[in-house]
Scaffold this active site. Structure first.
Site, PDB file in Angstrom:
ATOM      1  N   ARG A  53      58.600 -39.002  93.641  1.00 26.31           N
ATOM      2  CA  ARG A  53      57.688 -39.281  92.683  1.00 26.31           C
ATOM      3  C   ARG A  53      56.781 -38.026  92.951  1.00 26.31           C
ATOM      4  O   ARG A  53      56.369 -37.800  93.681  1.00 26.31           O
ATOM      5  CB  ARG A  53      57.856 -40.275  91.611  1.00 26.31           C
ATOM      6  N   GLY A  54      56.127 -37.928  91.429  1.00 22.75           N
ATOM      7  CA  GLY A  54      55.300 -37.102  91.115  1.00 22.75           C
ATOM      8  C   GLY A  54      55.811 -35.542  90.389  1.00 22.75           C
ATOM      9  O   GLY A  54      57.237 -35.466  91.103  1.00 22.75           O
ATOM     10  N   ALA A  55      54.891 -34.942  89.470  1.00 22.74           N
ATOM     11  CA  ALA A  55      56.005 -34.342  88.076  1.00 22.74           C
ATOM     12  C   ALA A  55      56.268 -32.815  89.307  1.00 22.74           C
ATOM     13  O   ALA A  55      57.931 -32.748  89.424  1.00 22.74           O
ATOM     14  CB  ALA A  55      55.243 -34.099  87.377  1.00 22.74           C
ATOM     15  N   ARG A  90      64.375 -39.672  84.303  1.00 18.98           N
ATOM     16  CA  ARG A  90      62.563 -40.225  83.897  1.00 18.98           C
ATOM     17  C   ARG A  90      62.403 -39.305  82.966  1.00 18.98           C
ATOM     18  O   ARG A  90      62.493 -37.967  83.062  1.00 18.98           O
ATOM     19  CB  ARG A  90      62.082 -40.066  85.057  1.00 18.98           C
ATOM     20  N   GLN A 203      50.815 -46.568  93.828  1.00 17.31           N
ATOM     21  CA  GLN A 203      50.450 -45.217  94.373  1.00 17.31           C
ATOM     22  C   GLN A 203      49.884 -44.544  95.028  1.00 17.31           C
ATOM     23  O   GLN A 203      49.267 -44.325  95.720  1.00 17.31           O
ATOM     24  CB  GLN A 203      51.266 -44.007  93.429  1.00 17.31           C
ATOM     25  N   ASP A 244      51.375 -35.536  85.061  1.00 20.07           N
ATOM     26  CA  ASP A 244      53.366 -35.178  84.111  1.00 20.07           C
ATOM     27  C   ASP A 244      53.155 -34.193  83.427  1.00 20.07           C
ATOM     28  O   ASP A 244      54.629 -33.694  83.885  1.00 20.07           O
ATOM     29  CB  ASP A 244      53.866 -36.698  84.439  1.00 20.07           C
ATOM     30  N   ASN A 254      49.533 -39.247  82.372  1.00 25.47           N
ATOM     31  CA  ASN A 254      49.510 -39.011  83.364  1.00 25.47           C
ATOM     32  C   ASN A 254      49.678 -40.591  83.467  1.00 25.47           C
ATOM     33  O   ASN A 254      50.192 -41.714  82.322  1.00 25.47           O
ATOM     34  CB  ASN A 254      47.818 -39.042  83.875  1.00 25.47           C
ATOM     35  N   LYS A 255      49.754 -41.076  84.818  1.00 22.47           N
ATOM     36  CA  LYS A 255      50.000 -42.100  84.869  1.00 22.47           C
ATOM     37  C   LYS A 255      48.878 -43.266  83.694  1.00 22.47           C
ATOM     38  O   LYS A 255      47.403 -43.067  84.141  1.00 22.47           O
ATOM     39  CB  LYS A 255      49.682 -42.645  86.565  1.00 22.47           C
TER      40      LYS A 255
HETATM   41  C1  LIG Z   1      50.875 -33.825  90.750  1.00 28.92           C
HETATM   42  S1  LIG Z   1      52.269 -35.309  89.738  1.00 28.92           S
HETATM   43  C2  LIG Z   1      51.393 -37.003  89.905  1.00 28.92           C
HETATM   44  C3  LIG Z   1      51.138 -37.491  89.458  1.00 28.92           C
HETATM   45  O1  LIG Z   1      52.707 -38.266  88.938  1.00 28.92           O
HETATM   46  C4  LIG Z   1      52.646 -39.942  88.845  1.00 28.92           C
HETATM   47  O2  LIG Z   1      53.735 -40.025  88.642  1.00 28.92           O
HETATM   48  P1  LIG Z   1      54.639 -41.512  89.778  1.00 28.92           P
HETATM   49  O3  LIG Z   1      54.647 -41.456  90.408  1.00 28.92           O
HETATM   50  O4  LIG Z   1      55.335 -42.159  87.923  1.00 28.92           O
HETATM   51  O5  LIG Z   1      55.911 -40.398  88.985  1.00 28.92           O
HETATM   52  C5  LIG Z   1      51.373 -39.842  88.754  1.00 28.92           C
HETATM   53  O6  LIG Z   1      51.333 -40.002  87.315  1.00 28.92           O
HETATM   54  C6  LIG Z   1      50.668 -38.382  88.658  1.00 28.92           C
HETATM   55  O7  LIG Z   1      48.952 -38.212  88.486  1.00 28.92           O
END
Ligand SMILES: CSC[C@H]1O[C@H](OP(=O)(O)O)[C@H](O)[C@@H]1O
EC number: 5.3.1.23
Length: 366
Positions: A53-55, A90, A203, A244, A254-255
């Protein structure tokens, strides 16, 4: 970055030269386990289930998912099917669309027999570029931390709040929001990080704390609702978060919970920065609130929580009252007016069309 002194990226080729290995982020921080992906379907599952996960890492994994697909069947229908499968995993991180469009542009013009090798090369290039982009974000963000440190009494740490995980584990390496923090720490600047636990999947408590601890960066995990309180009491010098998807005018997805931190920062005069590589910019959108798709994830992520039981096993327990309905929007949108600046691989700019177009005239549209 390093785990127990050994350097890792978050994604790499297996010994066989074609399968793809990723760190299983659902098992961190209690277990360091990897998953080996052998098909586009397995790559899609890894993204959908947040093994990765993570963009930026979502984009990199999708790129290798296309490569895995091309190795199995490089005909046009198979290419289109792989792109569609991965695109549907996603909805919010625009890096996914960016990476898939880049793979399509690289592969569609080629005769099918040439596509597998080209796909692996393009996926590897995306990963190598991400490492360089994120390192550059660190370089451009470092002066912001240095400037605050210079204003503080000697030895007093710069207190930085971050939300979710935008560290090296969310990218191929270095991270986005955490990259300036790593460079500041390595440069000997005293930093301390307030780590939002980041419900519902934690996270922050599980991944950001794990990363910072492994690198020796002082930090403390806090509940999501403590950030405003700390800002009111002057215990936060700046906020740095990831994103994201950021629109061409600087609205930031963002989250979930990021918007509330931005409101608290604005109310307390705390600088609120967003760190992002340019593949996270959606040049086709302006109004983030109206147009960025917000992922709604399974209610079980809210009603249940996973953790390390007393017996050393990772277990999941229910935390919400049985029978209660659950809602789980996974992201929110922070309007550009609440963002102090965007830290990119080309420098720091205002969260505005002019700011982004000034740094990226080659990418800005219209
Ligand atoms: C560097 S992108 C990180 C970004 O992604 C996370 O979302 P997820 O864990 O659901 O993929 C979160 O929004 C982070 O800030």
């Amino acid at each position: 970055m390093k785990i127990n002194g050994q350097h890792y990226r978050t994604i790499w080729l297996a010994q066989d030269g074609w399968r793809v290995v990723v760190i299983d982020q659902t098992r961190l921080p209690f277990r360091f386990e990897t998953v080996t992906l052998g098909s586009a379907e397995q790559a899609a599952d890894a993204i959908r289930n947040m093994v990765v996960r993570g963009a930026p890492l979502i984009g990199a994994t999708a790129a290798y998912g296309v490569a895995l697909a091309m190795r199995a069947d490089a005909a046009d229908p198979a290419l289109e099917a792989a792109l569609a499968l991965l695109a549907a995993t996603r909805p919010t991180a625009v890096n996914l669309r960016w990476a898939l469009e880049r793979m399509r542009q690289a592969l569609a013009p080629l005769p099918p027999p040439d596509r597998a090798a080209a796909a692996y090369a393009e996926a590897a290039a995306i990963c190598d570029e991400d490492v360089a982009l994120c390192r550059a974000i660190g370089e451009h963000g470092l002066p912001l931390i240095r400037e605050i440190a210079a204003r503080k009494p000697a030895g007093q740490p710069v207190n930085i709040l971050t939300h979710c995980n935008a560290g090296w584990i969310a990218t191929v390496d270095w991270g986005t929001a955490l990259a300036p923090i790593y460079l500041a720490h390595d440069a000997g600047l005293p930093v301390h990080v307030w780590v939002d636990e980041t419900r519902p999947r934690n996270q922050g408590a599980a991944l950001t704390a794990y990363e910072l601890g492994a690198h020796g960066v002082p930090h403390a995990v806090i509940v999501d609702n403590a950030g405003g309180h700390l800002m009111q009491r002057g215990q936060v010098d700046m906020v740095i978060v990831g994103t994201d998807r950021t629109t061409a005018r600087g609205d930031v997805a963002n989250k979930i919970g990021t918007y509330l931190k931005a409101l608290a920062a604005h109310d307390n005069g705390v600088p609120f920065y967003v760190a992002l590589p340019s593949p996270t910019i959606d040049w086709r959108l302006a109004d983030g609130l109206a147009d960025i798709p917000i992922e709604e994830r399974a209610g079980r992520e809210v009603s249940h929580v996973a953790g390390l039981a007393e017996d050393g096993e990772i277990r999941t327990v229910r935390v919400a009252a049985p029978g209660s309905a659950v809602a789980n929007p996974a992201f929110d949108v922070t309007p550009a007016r609440l963002v102090t600046g965007l830290i990119t691989e080309r420098g720091v700019c205002a969260a505005s069309s002019e700011g982004l177009a000034g740094l990226f005239p080659d990418l800005a549209q219209g």
